[in-house]
Design an enzyme around this catalytic site. Structure first.
Site, PDB file in Angstrom:
ATOM      1  N   HIS A 153       0.829  -1.205   0.000  1.00 53.11           N
ATOM      2  CA  HIS A 153       0.000   0.000   0.000  1.00 53.11           C
ATOM      3  C   HIS A 153       0.856   1.244   0.000  1.00 53.11           C
ATOM      4  O   HIS A 153       0.511   2.250  -0.606  1.00 53.11           O
ATOM      5  CB  HIS A 153      -0.896   0.019   1.231  1.00 53.11           C
TER       6      HIS A 153
ATOM      7  N   CYS B 253      -3.935   2.114 -19.951  1.00 52.45           N
ATOM      8  CA  CYS B 253      -3.643   2.863 -18.723  1.00 52.45           C
ATOM      9  C   CYS B 253      -2.647   2.172 -17.793  1.00 52.45           C
ATOM     10  O   CYS B 253      -2.492   2.580 -16.651  1.00 52.45           O
ATOM     11  CB  CYS B 253      -4.924   3.208 -17.977  1.00 52.45           C
TER      12      CYS B 253
END
Ligand code: PEP
Ligand code: MG
Length: 747
Positions: A364, A677
């Site tokens: 994270h 993307c």
């Protein structure tokens, strides 16, 4: 428990402190220490060997061996008994050294055959610094108390080396924290940074390892342990009752905090002459040494818990902690063992870079660092042991290299590199408002990827035409519980406000796999990347998905809305997800809320299955965006998180390029707008090749827009296409060499 007035170690430590209090320079000080130990322990020899480099030990001081051999005698780690102590970080105590496995006679030291040998590692918190040895002529076995005494002295030595007390002659004597050190880690987020170290959790410095007064130290330890227990109980009471994992960890903490064995060992250390904090550190050091050899991951985790607990105890004892009074440098580069996404967000863009000892590319923290566009290196082993607050540091987020306290030549070369990049940035700024128009007149739309409100200012500064991918999971990842619909809607509304009339493509929650929410029940999956993630979670537990869709409709408040579903692997999944959105629009309409002026519903193409899906998928999706990071890992069956295989397959591999081209063709057939993307869209050479095979829209990190636009504006796509086709026809594995060669000749 040893009698505190009688133990050999205590007597030795008291004398050692007296010796250390006398003024002396590095070498003289070492000499005095070896003489003192030999005299106090009644041995013929006492020697100090320190690491000269990672593989070599050097004799740095001796009492009893030939003085000429000091700084001359060297041995490799693992060589002889001394080398074995260094290698295993365990003491060797033998009454008959020549009979020991690995014994090596070193004539240059004038070493007679000493029978008894006792060697202990000089280490601090698992960091190996050298070996302390005593030898005697007679065949005697050193007692437990003597072994202990030598270990404690070694620890005090380690502390002093640490504090720079041994700066003196010889490289090996240079204080550890003054040498330049290079770390090879893994790139978590690209970019380069120059700055000064800012430790997330500064190390506690133990000023006085030797106790002045036994009873005072005992009392200090007991009070600190009591406080620690109270803190752990408070943490347990505050923990959410549903969070089994957190509770389990805290239960383990409580068990350690109440462990009699742990406390007794520390009491014994104090009885033998250590201060309370030195006793804590001694046990912590032992646990760290064990941690390195325990193969069982569960046990290692528990030793980690104990390590954390020892740190807390040290902070209580010394009053040092996150606020050590050190001043944060103006150009901080954060160094941490690991860091949570919330903590990293708190630092925000004030950081120039981040270097983690652990962590992973998909952690994270990496997700947040990427969103903040802060260079991040993970896996920089031992950096938290080496770095001190304020040390100069260079982060090369292209090579994954960190230079701590760099040599002048390295710093100069690095600054040149940065200056060149700054120049390039200026060049990009001049074309910021220009379109990405190729020499052959083809216009490529360049969008940016985002995930935080903090990203939005980049829309203007980068010259992006819109947000091609807004990763909504970041808001969920940095929380300790599911955010409320009103909070979610408020963020989306602010994002749309900031984007003004530019298009923002919101991707619904993409969790699972590497992106695990702390408040989500962990799934014990053999292969999380192929597991219950993204739209699969959304469709199986539609509550959060529906909440998110409602929030998006409300945030749009009548404006156009673009929604994209991640990780769709078959047409039916797209249809069900789309139906959820249509249902929510219907419901919001019935509630009398303003509906989006226009709704676009797209899908990410991240699994090879969708390249071969029924034509209806291409007809029904309002747009498709290729998630190249995932698509590539599944195409090559190579985990994007696995350093061993991650870079093995080139994005410009002809198979992958042809595969992408096939998707482009299918979209052309149905007139479906297509974008790319994944991270590769932001790499100029890759972007050029994508445009050459027909992609007309790319979404990337804001910092990549300038370099990609610069490349496209100088390129003729038909020429690039011809180079690609020739390379493909030649049977090349990747078109990269041919394209690079063409670019070199062209430029
Ligand atoms: C991708 O897979 O390419 C993508 C853009 O999604 P993420 O990196 O968030 O998985
Ligand atoms: Mg993905």
């Amino acid at each position: 428990m040893p009698d505190p007035t009688e133990s050999a170690s205590r007597r030795l430590l008291v004398r050692l402190r007296e010796t250390l209090a006398e003024p002396a320079a590095g070498q003289e000080r070492l000499d005095r220490i070896t003489a003192l130990i030999a005299e106090q322990m009644g041995t013929h020899v006492c020697s100090i060997y320190l690491f000269r480099d990672a593989d070599t030990l050097e004799l740095c001081a001796t009492e009893g061996l030939k003085p000429e051999s000091v700084h001359q005698t060297r041995l490799r780690v693992g060589e002889g008994l001394v080398g074995r102590v260094a290698k295993t970080a365990r003491p060797i105590n033998t009454g008959n050294a020549p009979q020991e496995r690995g014994f090596r006679y070193m004539p240059e030291t004038g070493e007679e055959i000493f029978s008894a040998f006792l060697g202990v590692p000089i280490q601090r918190l698992g960091e190996r610094l050298g070996v302390l040895v005593v030898q005697s002529k007679e065949a005697r076995q050193y007692s437990d108390d003597e072994v202990y005494a030598l270990e404690v002295v070694a620890m005090v030595l380690a502390e002093m080396t640490e504090l720079g007390a041994f700066v003196g002659e010889g490289e090996a004597l240079a204080a550890l924290h003054q040498r330049p050190v290079m770390f090879q880690g893994t790139v978590g987020q690209e970019g380069v940074a120059v700055g000064h170290v800012w430790l997330h959790e500064p190390r506690v410095v133990i000023a006085n390892p030797i106790a002045d007064d036994f009873e005072t130290e005992m009392r200090r330890l007991h009070e600190a342990v009591d406080r620690l227990r109270v803190t752990v109980d408070e943490m347990l009471n505050a923990a959410p009752s549903g969070d089994k994992d957190q509770l389990q960890v805290l239960e383990a903490y409580r068990m350690f905090a109440n462990s009699r064995g742990w406390k007794r060992r520390m009491e014994e250390d104090i009885a033998r002459g250590l201060s309370a904090e030195a006793a804590v550190e001694k046990e912590q050091s032992a646990a760290r040494a064990r941690m390195q050899t325990v193969p069982d991951p569960y046990l290692r985790e528990r030793l980690h818990d104990l390590d954390d607990l020892s740190n807390r105890l040290l902070r209580i004892l010394t009053g040092q902690g996150e606020h050590t009074g050190a001043e944060r440098p103006a150009d901080p580069i954060l160094i941490a063992r690991n860091i949570g996404p919330g903590e990293l967000l708190d630092y925000g863009r004030s950081l120039r870079g981040v270097v983690l000892e652990e962590g992973s590319v998909g952690s994270h923290a990496a997700v947040v660092a990427r969103a903040l566009a802060i260079p991040l290196i993970v896996n920089a082993q031992r950096i938290t042991t080496e770095a001190l607050n304020g040390d100069p540091i260079l982060v090369d987020g292209e090579q994954g290299i960190v230079h701590l306290r760099p040599e002048e030549t390295v710093a100069t070369a690095f600054n040149d590199k940065i200056a060149m990049q700054a120049k390039a940035q200026q060049r990009y700024a001049t074309i910021r408002k220009e379109p990405a128009l190729t020499l052959c007149g083809q216009r490529i739309a360049l969008h940016m990827n985002a995930g935080l409100m903090a990203d939005l200012p980049s829309l203007e500064s980068s010259g992006a035409e819109g947000v091609g991918l807004f990763r909504t999971e970041l808001q969920f990842l940095v929380r300790s519980k599911v955010p409320k619909r009103s909070e979610v809607a408020a963020l989306y509304a602010r994002v749309m406000d900031a984007a003004e009339d530019k298009r923002v493509v919101f991707r619904t929650l993409d969790i699972g796999s590497d992106k695990v929410l702390s408040y989500m029940k962990p799934q014990d999956e053999p292969n999380p990347a192929l597991g219950w993630r993204a739209i699969r979670v959304g469709l199986d537990r539609p509550g959060v998905l529906r909440m998110q869709l409602q929030a998006l409709i409300r945030a749009a408040n009548g404006r156009p809305l673009s929604v994209m579903f991640p990780f769709v692997a078959q047409l039916e999944e797209f249809r069900i997800a789309r139906d959820h959105l249509m249902c929510e629009i219907d419901r919001e309409g019935r509630l009398g809320r303003p509906l989006p002026e226009k709704v676009e519903i797209g899908a990410m193409l991240e699994t090879p299955s969708m390249a071969f899906s029924p034509r209806q998928f291409y007809e029904e999706a309002d747009f498709i965006s290729i998630g190249g990071n995932d698509l590539k890992q599944f195409f090559f069956a190579a985990d994007r998180e696995n350093e061993r295989v991650r870079r093995r397959y080139d994005t410009l591999n002809v198979s992958f390029l042809s595969f992408l081209e096939q998707i482009v063709k299918r979209c052309e057939d149905t007139g479906t707008p297509l974008s790319f993307c994944g991270e590769d869209a932001g790499r100029p050479v890759e972007a050029l090749c994508f445009a050459a095979i027909g992609l007309r829209s790319l979404s990337m990190r804001p910092a990549s827009i300038g370099p990609v636009k610069h490349m496209l504006r100088r390129s003729n796509l038909a020429e690039a296409r011809a180079v690609i086709d020739t390379a493909r026809a030649s049977g090349a594995q990747s078109v990269r060499p041919a394209i690079m060669d063409w670019l070199r000749r062209r430029d």
